[in-house]
Write a protein that holds these residues in place. Structure first.
Motif, PDB file in Angstrom:
ATOM      1  N   SER A 121      41.087  27.680  27.668  1.00  0.00           N
ATOM      2  CA  SER A 121      40.213  26.795  26.902  1.00  0.00           C
ATOM      3  C   SER A 121      38.865  26.620  27.593  1.00  0.00           C
ATOM      4  O   SER A 121      38.796  26.487  28.826  1.00  0.00           O
ATOM      5  N   PRO A 122      37.763  26.613  26.825  1.00  0.00           N
ATOM      6  CA  PRO A 122      36.443  26.378  27.424  1.00  0.00           C
ATOM      7  C   PRO A 122      36.373  25.035  28.148  1.00  0.00           C
ATOM      8  O   PRO A 122      35.660  24.901  29.144  1.00  0.00           O
ATOM      9  N   GLU A 123      37.117  24.037  27.675  1.00  0.00           N
ATOM     10  CA  GLU A 123      37.098  22.714  28.301  1.00  0.00           C
ATOM     11  C   GLU A 123      37.698  22.764  29.714  1.00  0.00           C
ATOM     12  O   GLU A 123      37.212  22.106  30.632  1.00  0.00           O
ATOM     13  N   GLN A 124      38.756  23.524  29.882  1.00  0.00           N
ATOM     14  CA  GLN A 124      39.377  23.647  31.196  1.00  0.00           C
ATOM     15  C   GLN A 124      38.476  24.425  32.151  1.00  0.00           C
ATOM     16  O   GLN A 124      38.422  24.132  33.347  1.00  0.00           O
ATOM     17  N   ALA A 125      37.790  25.436  31.630  1.00  0.00           N
ATOM     18  CA  ALA A 125      36.865  26.260  32.424  1.00  0.00           C
ATOM     19  C   ALA A 125      37.516  26.767  33.709  1.00  0.00           C
ATOM     20  O   ALA A 125      36.916  26.727  34.791  1.00  0.00           O
ATOM     21  N   SER A 126      38.746  27.249  33.585  1.00  0.00           N
ATOM     22  CA  SER A 126      39.465  27.761  34.745  1.00  0.00           C
ATOM     23  C   SER A 126      38.758  28.986  35.315  1.00  0.00           C
ATOM     24  O   SER A 126      38.272  29.847  34.581  1.00  0.00           O
ATOM     25  N   GLU A 127      38.701  29.056  36.649  1.00  0.00           N
ATOM     26  CA  GLU A 127      38.140  30.242  37.284  1.00  0.00           C
ATOM     27  C   GLU A 127      39.018  31.464  37.036  1.00  0.00           C
ATOM     28  O   GLU A 127      38.575  32.596  37.258  1.00  0.00           O
ATOM     29  N   TYR A 128      40.235  31.244  36.577  1.00  0.00           N
ATOM     30  CA  TYR A 128      41.154  32.342  36.283  1.00  0.00           C
ATOM     31  C   TYR A 128      41.240  32.635  34.786  1.00  0.00           C
ATOM     32  O   TYR A 128      42.130  33.358  34.353  1.00  0.00           O
ATOM     33  N   ASN A 129      40.303  32.118  33.998  1.00  0.00           N
ATOM     34  CA  ASN A 129      40.412  32.343  32.554  1.00  0.00           C
ATOM     35  C   ASN A 129      40.227  33.802  32.160  1.00  0.00           C
ATOM     36  O   ASN A 129      40.626  34.215  31.072  1.00  0.00           O
ATOM     37  N   PHE A 130      39.647  34.593  33.052  1.00  0.00           N
ATOM     38  CA  PHE A 130      39.483  36.022  32.777  1.00  0.00           C
ATOM     39  C   PHE A 130      40.810  36.760  32.657  1.00  0.00           C
ATOM     40  O   PHE A 130      40.896  37.830  32.041  1.00  0.00           O
ATOM     41  N   ILE A 131      41.867  36.173  33.239  1.00  0.00           N
ATOM     42  CA  ILE A 131      43.117  36.917  33.365  1.00  0.00           C
ATOM     43  C   ILE A 131      43.849  37.057  32.029  1.00  0.00           C
ATOM     44  O   ILE A 131      44.669  37.944  31.857  1.00  0.00           O
ATOM     45  N   GLY A 132      43.511  36.182  31.052  1.00  0.00           N
ATOM     46  CA  GLY A 132      44.087  36.352  29.722  1.00  0.00           C
ATOM     47  C   GLY A 132      43.635  37.653  29.093  1.00  0.00           C
ATOM     48  O   GLY A 132      44.428  38.372  28.458  1.00  0.00           O
ATOM     49  N   GLY A 133      42.354  37.986  29.276  1.00  0.00           N
ATOM     50  CA  GLY A 133      41.848  39.262  28.788  1.00  0.00           C
ATOM     51  C   GLY A 133      42.411  40.431  29.568  1.00  0.00           C
ATOM     52  O   GLY A 133      42.708  41.489  29.000  1.00  0.00           O
ATOM     53  N   VAL A 134      42.575  40.248  30.880  1.00  0.00           N
ATOM     54  CA  VAL A 134      43.195  41.286  31.713  1.00  0.00           C
ATOM     55  C   VAL A 134      44.597  41.590  31.195  1.00  0.00           C
ATOM     56  O   VAL A 134      45.017  42.752  31.125  1.00  0.00           O
ATOM     57  N   ALA A 135      45.323  40.545  30.806  1.00  0.00           N
ATOM     58  CA  ALA A 135      46.683  40.716  30.297  1.00  0.00           C
ATOM     59  C   ALA A 135      46.713  41.316  28.900  1.00  0.00           C
ATOM     60  O   ALA A 135      47.783  41.720  28.428  1.00  0.00           O
ATOM     61  N   GLY A 136      45.557  41.336  28.247  1.00  0.00           N
ATOM     62  CA  GLY A 136      45.490  41.922  26.912  1.00  0.00           C
ATOM     63  C   GLY A 136      45.948  41.004  25.794  1.00  0.00           C
ATOM     64  O   GLY A 136      46.185  41.462  24.673  1.00  0.00           O
ATOM     65  N   ILE A 137      46.076  39.703  26.065  1.00  0.00           N
ATOM     66  CA  ILE A 137      46.547  38.778  25.039  1.00  0.00           C
ATOM     67  C   ILE A 137      45.525  38.708  23.909  1.00  0.00           C
ATOM     68  O   ILE A 137      44.326  38.528  24.145  1.00  0.00           O
ATOM     69  N   LEU A 138      45.986  38.858  22.703  1.00  0.00           N
ATOM     70  CA  LEU A 138      45.113  38.900  21.534  1.00  0.00           C
ATOM     71  C   LEU A 138      44.204  37.676  21.480  1.00  0.00           C
ATOM     72  O   LEU A 138      44.664  36.534  21.599  1.00  0.00           O
ATOM     73  N   ASN A 139      42.917  37.916  21.341  1.00  0.00           N
ATOM     74  CA  ASN A 139      41.873  36.885  21.205  1.00  0.00           C
ATOM     75  C   ASN A 139      41.616  36.090  22.474  1.00  0.00           C
ATOM     76  O   ASN A 139      40.896  35.081  22.430  1.00  0.00           O
ATOM     77  N   ALA A 140      42.154  36.529  23.608  1.00  0.00           N
ATOM     78  CA  ALA A 140      41.971  35.751  24.855  1.00  0.00           C
ATOM     79  C   ALA A 140      40.498  35.562  25.187  1.00  0.00           C
ATOM     80  O   ALA A 140      40.048  34.443  25.468  1.00  0.00           O
ATOM     81  N   ASP A 141      39.736  36.629  25.192  1.00  0.00           N
ATOM     82  CA  ASP A 141      38.326  36.522  25.557  1.00  0.00           C
ATOM     83  C   ASP A 141      37.549  35.691  24.546  1.00  0.00           C
ATOM     84  O   ASP A 141      36.601  34.976  24.911  1.00  0.00           O
ATOM     85  N   LYS A 142      37.930  35.759  23.284  1.00  0.00           N
ATOM     86  CA  LYS A 142      37.245  34.971  22.261  1.00  0.00           C
ATOM     87  C   LYS A 142      37.543  33.483  22.421  1.00  0.00           C
ATOM     88  O   LYS A 142      36.674  32.647  22.186  1.00  0.00           O
ATOM     89  N   VAL A 143      38.748  33.147  22.838  1.00  0.00           N
ATOM     90  CA  VAL A 143      39.078  31.745  23.099  1.00  0.00           C
ATOM     91  C   VAL A 143      38.251  31.233  24.279  1.00  0.00           C
ATOM     92  O   VAL A 143      37.674  30.135  24.230  1.00  0.00           O
ATOM     93  N   VAL A 144      38.174  32.023  25.350  1.00  0.00           N
ATOM     94  CA  VAL A 144      37.391  31.633  26.520  1.00  0.00           C
ATOM     95  C   VAL A 144      35.931  31.401  26.138  1.00  0.00           C
ATOM     96  O   VAL A 144      35.294  30.435  26.592  1.00  0.00           O
ATOM     97  N   ALA A 145      35.405  32.260  25.288  1.00  0.00           N
ATOM     98  CA  ALA A 145      34.001  32.159  24.885  1.00  0.00           C
ATOM     99  C   ALA A 145      33.754  31.068  23.859  1.00  0.00           C
ATOM    100  O   ALA A 145      32.597  30.781  23.523  1.00  0.00           O
ATOM    101  N   GLY A 146      34.830  30.444  23.353  1.00  0.00           N
ATOM    102  CA  GLY A 146      34.680  29.400  22.346  1.00  0.00           C
ATOM    103  C   GLY A 146      34.414  29.941  20.953  1.00  0.00           C
ATOM    104  O   GLY A 146      34.013  29.191  20.051  1.00  0.00           O
ATOM    105  N   GLU A 147      34.665  31.240  20.763  1.00  0.00           N
ATOM    106  CA  GLU A 147      34.404  31.861  19.458  1.00  0.00           C
ATOM    107  C   GLU A 147      35.513  31.595  18.458  1.00  0.00           C
ATOM    108  O   GLU A 147      35.268  31.590  17.242  1.00  0.00           O
TER     109      GLU A 147
END
Length: 539
Positions: A121-147
């Motif tokens: 979540s953008p609100e959490q702003a975890s320094e590890y939020n990139f790892i959802g995209g690394v894992a390939g979870i659908l829409n992970a990067d879009k969730v991080v970006a708030g899209e």
């Protein structure tokens, strides 16, 4: 006399009430594994933590879908089993129905959904939020970006014991990531009720794993007790883990010799004294220690300065004289033994080596740098206030001031958490840090330095590098084993040889004294550094 006794009893009660952090609990009956740590525990929030100790302690108190055994093989934890679709894009996990949080709530698939959404979540702003995209979870990067909202993340609780994860591409190491702390579940009701206090003290934490936090005296230590609500509690044979912060290795070793500690990391000067003892244990690690420059500063935006640093430091002296613990000189960023390519060879066998010690070459780059920046250059060098790191920093200071005429290096020692905060904020010039692999693929290092990545401490930017790394992880090469391997080799070369993005120092090994009555400590080069579930302590 009676008044004195009453007064003393009152003082004992006051100290018991107000000392330390959080509610005190009496130690449970049985044997504790006593562990000396040179640094304090930075965080117990799995979406805030970025360091090995935090991941180790979180993993002792919370389990995820999978774990690893002593050989590093992935084994079921909360997941009983899983099925994967033919296209490798949908994982369906069946969970155990007997797992409980330490407050009595059942652990369900919804706990994983909440945790993974919180991580990204953008609100959490975890320094590890990139790892959802690394894992390939659908829409992970879009969730991080708030899209898109978290509800569109590719993770669904079909029912209490069925978790369905959808990927946007096949990811061969996806299952291994489920054993990593950032992907562990969280109890939504509890975390929400605690708010900003969550994970700040024992009463603000829940456990579903082998142990639960009982005390946490920040700066002094903390204790984990066996969790009686753990589904496999019958196989946890010790009373818990007792950590003590001892920044001085020699003090910790004296405590070990006095019988007050069971696990102590040895300082280099003590290795020869103990290396023939049965208690001496050498452990290989995937951690890479390196000098990270802040490329946004005037001095380190200069590539000649960075290249001079790479060649000015005798790393063999660090390994042999300061560490003396089995560490190896690193002229690379992808560690030895991390991953094998499609030809079955280790990455290091196929890739080059860079940044070798060469004073003459360092001085060529330094002469070019001074022509651009001036004859006198002053820098501040940031590092952890740990004894061994301090010695390493002092050696680097001496090497730089000897081999690069005109440089003045001032040292800035900070507690580890402060150092991490300063680097994350970009409020530093240059310093020492380390990184341990989260999963067994070169991307666990290469993705750190993508433009804008949250853990890109050097603030490194290179479009060609970004393309190679993105193509290897998520792009056109993701399904091409040889193509992505070649691209990752080239990315490392660009980062180190062309741009001198960092100065690698060493791949760490560790020398420990471990009480010979203790067995079952499991060390891992990838992911969680140590697992203590199966520890036994003989009489």
């Amino acid at each position: 006399m009676k008044k004195v006794i009453v007064f003393l009893m009152m003082m004992v009660m006051i100290v018991a009430t107000f000392s330390g952090c959080g509610k005190k609990e009496e130690a449970v009956e049985g044997k504790y594994l006593r562990i000396a740590q040179e640094v304090d525990l930075p965080s117990m929030d799995q979406h805030v933590a970025t360091d090995g100790l935090s991941f180790e302690v979180i993993a002792a108190t919370i389990e995820g879908l999978y774990s690893v055994d002593k050989d590093g093989t992935f084994i079921p934890a909360i997941a009983k089993s899983y099925e994967v679709s033919e296209d490798q894009l949908t994982y369906t996990f069946t969970l155990r129905d007997d797992v409980k949080w330490s407050n009595g709530d059942a652990v369900t698939a919804a706990d994983f959904v909440f945790s993974w959404r919180r991580l990204l979540s953008p609100e959490q702003a975890s320094e590890y939020n990139f790892i959802g995209g690394v894992a390939g979870i659908l829409n992970a990067d879009k969730v991080v970006a708030g899209e898109v909202p978290g509800e569109e993340l590719g993770v669904v609780a079909q029912d209490d014991t069925t978790l369905v994860v959808t990927l946007d591409r096949p990811v061969p190491y996806f299952l291994s990531l489920t054993a990593f702390s950032t992907f562990f579940p969280l109890n939504e009701k509890f975390v929400t009720e605690k708010g900003a206090d969550y994970a700040s003290s024992p009463e603000n934490l829940l456990a579903n794993g082998p142990y639960k936090m009982a005390t946490w005296d920040k700066g002094y230590g903390f204790r984990l007790d066996k969790n009686p609500d753990y589904y496999d509690a019958t196989n946890v044979t010790i009373a818990g883990l007792d950590y003590r912060v001892m920044k001085d290795n020699q003090t910790a070793t004296l405590e070990y010799d006095s019988g007050n500690q069971d696990v102590v990391k040895l300082a280099a000067e003590l290795v020869d004294k103990y290396k023939d003892n049965e208690e001496y244990t050498q452990i290989e690690s995937g951690y890479l220690w390196y000098i990270t420059p802040n490329n946004q500063t005037e001095v380190f935006s200069n590539v000649n300065v960075r290249k001079a640093f790479q060649h000015a430091i005798n790393k063999q002296q660090i390994v042999d004289k300061i560490l003396n613990d089995g560490s190896n000189v690193a002229n690379f960023i992808i560690p030895i033994g991390l991953a094998t390519g499609p030809d079955g060879k280790d990455f290091r066998e196929s890739a080059g080596t860079y940044s070798e010690y060469d004073v003459a070459l360092a001085q060529e780059y330094w002469t070019a740098a001074k022509a651009e920046l001036g004859d006198t250059i002053e820098i501040e060098f940031l590092f952890d206030d740990d004894g061994t790191v301090k010695k390493t920093a002092e050696f680097i200071q001496a090497e730089l001031e000897t081999n690069l005429p005109g440089i003045k290096v001032s040292l800035k020692a900070q507690p580890k958490k402060n150092r991490l905060d300063l680097m994350t904020a970009g409020d530093y010039e240059v310093g020492i840090t380390r990184w341990g692999p989260d999963y067994a693929d070169p991307l666990t290092y290469l993705e750190l330095y993508l433009t804008g990545a949250t853990l890109n401490y050097p603030n490194y930017e290179n479009a060609a590098y970004d393309v190679l790394v993105d193509d290897s992880g998520k792009g056109k090469l993701a399904g091409d084993a040889q193509g992505r391997w070649d691209a990752m080799i080239e990315a490392e070369r660009i980062f180190l040889e062309d741009d001198a993005g960092i100065t690698p120092l060493f791949q760490s090994g560790y020398a420990f004294l471990i009480n010979p009555k203790v067995t079952g400590i499991e060390s891992h080069a990838v992911g969680v550094p140590f697992i203590y579930k199966n520890v036994k302590i003989a009489d």
